[in-house]
Motif scaffolding. Structure first.
Motif, PDB file in Angstrom:
ATOM      1  N   SER A  63     -17.684   2.937   3.798  1.00 33.45           N
ATOM      2  CA  SER A  63     -16.643   3.098   4.825  1.00 33.45           C
ATOM      3  C   SER A  63     -17.069   2.473   6.140  1.00 33.45           C
ATOM      4  O   SER A  63     -18.273   2.334   6.435  1.00 33.45           O
ATOM      5  CB  SER A  63     -16.336   4.583   5.048  1.00 33.45           C
ATOM      6  N   TRP A 111       0.856  -1.174   0.000  1.00 35.13           N
ATOM      7  CA  TRP A 111       0.000   0.000   0.000  1.00 35.13           C
ATOM      8  C   TRP A 111       0.898   1.231   0.000  1.00 35.13           C
ATOM      9  O   TRP A 111       2.013   1.201   0.517  1.00 35.13           O
ATOM     10  CB  TRP A 111      -0.901   0.026   1.225  1.00 35.13           C
ATOM     11  N   GLU A 120      -2.523   7.955   6.172  1.00 35.72           N
ATOM     12  CA  GLU A 120      -3.470   7.477   5.175  1.00 35.72           C
ATOM     13  C   GLU A 120      -2.734   6.649   4.127  1.00 35.72           C
ATOM     14  O   GLU A 120      -1.718   7.095   3.582  1.00 35.72           O
ATOM     15  CB  GLU A 120      -4.202   8.644   4.522  1.00 35.72           C
ATOM     16  N   THR A 166     -12.118   2.503   3.688  1.00 29.36           N
ATOM     17  CA  THR A 166     -13.050   2.886   2.632  1.00 29.36           C
ATOM     18  C   THR A 166     -12.748   2.048   1.395  1.00 29.36           C
ATOM     19  O   THR A 166     -11.592   1.951   0.976  1.00 29.36           O
ATOM     20  CB  THR A 166     -12.929   4.379   2.280  1.00 29.36           C
ATOM     21  N   SER A 171     -10.470   0.414  -5.475  1.00 30.12           N
ATOM     22  CA  SER A 171      -9.396   0.968  -4.652  1.00 30.12           C
ATOM     23  C   SER A 171      -9.842   0.939  -3.204  1.00 30.12           C
ATOM     24  O   SER A 171     -11.043   0.837  -2.912  1.00 30.12           O
ATOM     25  CB  SER A 171      -9.034   2.395  -5.081  1.00 30.12           C
ATOM     26  N   LEU A 215      -3.143   3.956   0.598  1.00 32.22           N
ATOM     27  CA  LEU A 215      -3.977   3.720  -0.576  1.00 32.22           C
ATOM     28  C   LEU A 215      -3.537   2.439  -1.286  1.00 32.22           C
ATOM     29  O   LEU A 215      -2.343   2.177  -1.444  1.00 32.22           O
ATOM     30  CB  LEU A 215      -3.873   4.895  -1.555  1.00 32.22           C
ATOM     31  N   ARG A 253      -7.240   4.761   6.783  1.00 35.55           N
ATOM     32  CA  ARG A 253      -6.763   5.860   7.630  1.00 35.55           C
ATOM     33  C   ARG A 253      -6.512   5.311   9.024  1.00 35.55           C
ATOM     34  O   ARG A 253      -7.385   4.725   9.651  1.00 35.55           O
ATOM     35  CB  ARG A 253      -7.781   6.992   7.683  1.00 35.55           C
ATOM     36  N   GLU A 277      -8.858   2.735   0.756  1.00 38.75           N
ATOM     37  CA  GLU A 277      -8.130   3.699   1.562  1.00 38.75           C
ATOM     38  C   GLU A 277      -8.193   3.259   3.014  1.00 38.75           C
ATOM     39  O   GLU A 277      -9.236   2.797   3.484  1.00 38.75           O
ATOM     40  CB  GLU A 277      -8.751   5.089   1.407  1.00 38.75           C
TER      41      GLU A 277
END
Length: 309
Positions: free
Chosen positions: A301, A119, A135, A167, A151, A137, A155, A153
């Motif tokens: 999310s 990531w 964060e 998410t 994709s 991705l 956090r 994400e």
């Protein structure tokens, strides 16, 4: 120290971001865990006035976390294999885009491929209260394992607690279903004495009996192997032991509780004989019938937070 990421541009971006962040340090698993097996992975060390932690860039995987005056809240196996592409045993692996055995094709890798992929760290900042926020991705093009573009994400907010927010974005032109789990391995001092509170009287599916439906009597304890999925759990759950850990959430409907027991642990190379005594997995997730359906172009999310109480 040589950090090896999938490409030179990713390595350069990471090094530049870390250089600007006084609370982050870049290292490798060979330096951080010199006795662990494996050829080595890049790691981030977080050190603030409030907490410390260790994160693997493979899987955006939180390996260690403790507050400055608290106890370590995560268990990392001393036999964890830090070979690129190998799932890491302990901490908070992210199982994605499916949990457990793939329900449509059991030959696919267990727990998906998000935890085995690198990531990218996109953002790192220290907030005014001393909390660190990072964060990550992950972008996946349609492939043989999962034939949809998506994709994800992640956090991570680390301070007086550890909060992980996921998410998932459906970037494909077709709808898809996915399941996931934040597969927490929590450190305990006694498997005999530990209890999981907040699940008494609730329905669960027993993985040792083909997900047979049963009902929880009293608090969860561990007289032997435990592998259960509790659906529709809106409330927080608490690991009552030393340390005592409270786990809260938003939009994580399922709770998975797992410990392999002594016999199985001794046969799993990256756990090892006797190591089952030092952890239990209490996971917030969306699995089985509570998997997510994401129409094309939509996102969803959820977050999970744990702290010592």
């Amino acid at each position: 120290m040589h950090i090896n990421l999938p490409n030179a541009a990713s390595t350069l971006r990471l090094e530049q971001l870390v250089a600007k962040s006084g609370f982050l340090r870049l290292t490798t698993s060979n330096e951080q865990y010199p006795d662990a097996p494996g050829s080595g992975l890049p790691l981030l060390v977080v050190e603030t006035s409030l907490c410390s932690g260790v994160i693997s860039l493979q899987g955006a995987h939180l390996l260690e976390f403790k507050t400055t005056n608290g106890d370590p809240l995560l268990w990392l196996s001393p036999n964890c294999d830090f070979t690129p592409g190998t799932a890491l045993r302990g901490g908070v692996p992210l199982c994605l885009p499916w949990f457990g055995v793939n329900q449509t094709d059991p030959t696919k890798p267990k727990h998906g491929f998000g935890r085995n992929s690198f990531w990218e760290l996109g953002k790192a900042q220290l907030l005014s209260d001393g909390t660190a926020e990072l964060e990550f991705l992950f972008v996946s093009d349609a492939n043989q394992l999962f034939p949809y573009d998506f994709s994800a994400e992640l956090r991570m907010t680390l301070g007086n607690s550890a909060k992980i927010e996921l998410t998932i974005n459906n970037t494909d032109t077709d709808d898809f279903d996915c399941s996931w789990a934040m597969h927490n391995y929590h450190r305990i001092s006694s498997l005999t004495d530990v209890r999981v509170l907040g699940l008494a009287g609730r329905k669960y599916f027993d993985n040792f009996e083909g997900y047979a439906e049963k009902q929880q009597t009293g608090d969860v304890n561990f007289p032997g192997p435990v592998d259960r999925v509790y659906p529709a759990i809106d409330n927080s759950v608490t690991i009552k032991g030393s340390p005592t850990i409270e786990i809260t959430h938003s939009n994580c409907p399922s709770v998975v509780v797992w410990n392999p027991g002594a016999e199985a642990a001794g046969k799993i190379a990256d756990i090892g004989e006797g190591q089952e005594q030092f952890y239990i997995c209490v996971e917030r997730s969306a699995v089985l019938g509570e998997k997510w359906h994401l129409p094309a172009g939509t996102s969803k999310s959820a977050w999970m937070e744990f702290k010592q109480v």
